[in-house]
Write an enzyme that holds these catalytic residues in place. Sequence first.
Site, PDB file in Angstrom:
ATOM      1  N   HIS A  61      -7.925  -9.134   0.658  1.00 53.47           N
ATOM      2  CA  HIS A  61      -6.666  -9.198   1.407  1.00 53.47           C
ATOM      3  C   HIS A  61      -6.940  -9.098   2.915  1.00 53.47           C
ATOM      4  O   HIS A  61      -6.109  -8.586   3.657  1.00 53.47           O
ATOM      5  CB  HIS A  61      -5.735  -8.075   0.948  1.00 53.47           C
ATOM      6  CG  HIS A  61      -4.294  -8.264   1.330  1.00 53.47           C
ATOM      7  ND1 HIS A  61      -3.662  -9.496   1.315  1.00 53.47           N
ATOM      8  CD2 HIS A  61      -3.348  -7.356   1.735  1.00 53.47           C
ATOM      9  CE1 HIS A  61      -2.400  -9.339   1.691  1.00 53.47           C
ATOM     10  NE2 HIS A  61      -2.181  -8.063   1.958  1.00 53.47           N
ATOM     11  N   ASP A  98      -0.846  -4.923  -3.192  1.00 53.89           N
ATOM     12  CA  ASP A  98      -1.425  -5.267  -1.894  1.00 53.89           C
ATOM     13  C   ASP A  98      -1.594  -4.054  -0.993  1.00 53.89           C
ATOM     14  O   ASP A  98      -0.927  -3.017  -1.177  1.00 53.89           O
ATOM     15  CB  ASP A  98      -0.531  -6.272  -1.158  1.00 53.89           C
ATOM     16  CG  ASP A  98      -0.669  -7.685  -1.702  1.00 53.89           C
ATOM     17  OD1 ASP A  98      -1.247  -7.843  -2.797  1.00 53.89           O
ATOM     18  OD2 ASP A  98      -0.192  -8.624  -1.044  1.00 53.89           O
ATOM     19  N   HIS A 158      -5.988  -6.653   7.723  1.00 51.98           N
ATOM     20  CA  HIS A 158      -4.581  -6.899   7.428  1.00 51.98           C
ATOM     21  C   HIS A 158      -3.763  -7.090   8.717  1.00 51.98           C
ATOM     22  O   HIS A 158      -2.761  -6.421   8.955  1.00 51.98           O
ATOM     23  CB  HIS A 158      -3.963  -5.765   6.601  1.00 51.98           C
ATOM     24  CG  HIS A 158      -2.659  -6.162   5.965  1.00 51.98           C
ATOM     25  ND1 HIS A 158      -1.448  -5.968   6.567  1.00 51.98           N
ATOM     26  CD2 HIS A 158      -2.391  -6.759   4.781  1.00 51.98           C
ATOM     27  CE1 HIS A 158      -0.474  -6.416   5.793  1.00 51.98           C
ATOM     28  NE2 HIS A 158      -1.021  -6.902   4.685  1.00 51.98           N
ATOM     29  N   HIS A 189       3.117  -3.078  -3.655  1.00 58.51           N
ATOM     30  CA  HIS A 189       2.210  -2.463  -2.672  1.00 58.51           C
ATOM     31  C   HIS A 189       1.833  -1.059  -3.140  1.00 58.51           C
ATOM     32  O   HIS A 189       2.714  -0.270  -3.502  1.00 58.51           O
ATOM     33  CB  HIS A 189       2.876  -2.392  -1.289  1.00 58.51           C
ATOM     34  CG  HIS A 189       3.160  -3.732  -0.694  1.00 58.51           C
ATOM     35  ND1 HIS A 189       4.336  -4.419  -0.929  1.00 58.51           N
ATOM     36  CD2 HIS A 189       2.409  -4.518   0.131  1.00 58.51           C
ATOM     37  CE1 HIS A 189       4.298  -5.576  -0.279  1.00 58.51           C
ATOM     38  NE2 HIS A 189       3.150  -5.656   0.367  1.00 58.51           N
TER      39      HIS A 189
END
Length: 493
Positions: free
Chosen positions: A123, A72, A127, A217
């Site tokens: 995503h 991510d 964010h 991540h």
Amino acid sequence: MICPLSPAHLVALTAFQIATVLLFIDPLWAALPLALFILLCLLTPFFPRLGFFLPIVSRGPKGARGVALTFDDGPDPLVTPKVLELLRRHGISATFFVTGRRAERYPELIEAILAAGHAVANHSLNHDPFLMLKTTEMLRSEVAGAQQVLRRFGIQPLAFRPPVGITNSRLWRVLLENGMFCVNFSCRAGDMGNRRIAGLARKILARVKPGDIVLLHDVAPPKGDPAHLLAEFEQLIEGVKGKGLEVVPLARLIGREVMQREGVSPDPAELFYDGLAAGYDDEQFHSNVSMSRTMEQQLFEARVPTLFSGRGRVLEIGAGTGIFTLAIARNCSEVVAVDISAKMLQLLERKAKEQGIDNVSIVKGNVEELPLSGPYSVVCAFSALEYLRDLPGLLKRLAPEVEPGGTIYFITARTSLFRLFTQIGNAMRQGMWLQSRSRGRMERMLREAGFEPVSITSHLLKCVINGGMLLEVVARKPESTGAVVTAAAGGAP
């Protein structure tokens, strides 16, 4: 029609019903179920695997043997290239849930991810960890904005992971509008976006199980050396293999694509059935829908000798994986099999090839938008008309494409009490309200389009309070276009 119903709606209805009853007993007690519902709405978004507001894919299906790695918040110039090299050395495919802004800033990294054979998913644009507290329009902007950026790379992400894994009651509708579904995770180290990377591999290895979607991540740690992070990733991959688990692409683990090359956003029905295709046949005959499908098959088999045997071209709307198509093909000169799902049609094509059937022409698309390219001896559909937006319009378009004396044969949802319950269940599962029709309404549509109803009968769970859940419809096109269509006897809805 998009109509996302979720467990939250049922809980809300139950809470209001209980509150109404309690109101006559003690008004103070009436507030309790409503307060509990509000508390659930506040707490459940923080549980990434709980589909209270929408269906969430958080792990592979029961029996899955591998695990999937997902990254991510990237791409990041300090970390992503090294992650790609690590994955290359181990022969692993991963999925990168990227933000739109970072994709804009580092386009070469998105290209490198794709060139290496990995998947890219959405995503959000910026964010924002508080995105689910913002307006619906802001949510739409964040999802669609990231999609717009990623389309520049020739891809169409199908999977969306909300920032921090938090959902809300409005997300499902936004995803359906964009032809997407929600993917979260089942295993993570609590690394706080790589703010706490010490022991990352150890924490995940202690809990990882077959079927897990692992959250990582690919961004540089705010404090610390990226080399330390890469060492944790290396240890994690070695440890997963040491536990006898295979690292597989996310799409393979969950049985549905998370990204497609180019193209437009898929229709919600297309997205749903593409994801269901691999297990569709088994579900149709070994689940709670098998009773309806079995009845359809019995009705169909009884009609094959009179409606399909020796006929010319047949148009089947919503052919799917070919549950009815192959039997039709054995009895006519050609079947034109139309379906919105490419994955379903691939299975149909494979079945036809295996059985040596070569008179099936496959057409991918929405029958309401495609050229119909007649003439046809028969037009048929089995539990497919429920998805059409304008059935009267389609029937009028079909009229000139059907040969004089040709047949219309449909099995479709009948409006009834029990059908209402299945419509609610479908809305909770697919996010769409599937249409049903009464006998009278179906007869009127046929006559207005120029067809003569031959028989319209109801079937399945007929009783005093339920007139049946299925309509079997047989109609014909008059031999002469100038024939006067007389009123059909019976026809009460």
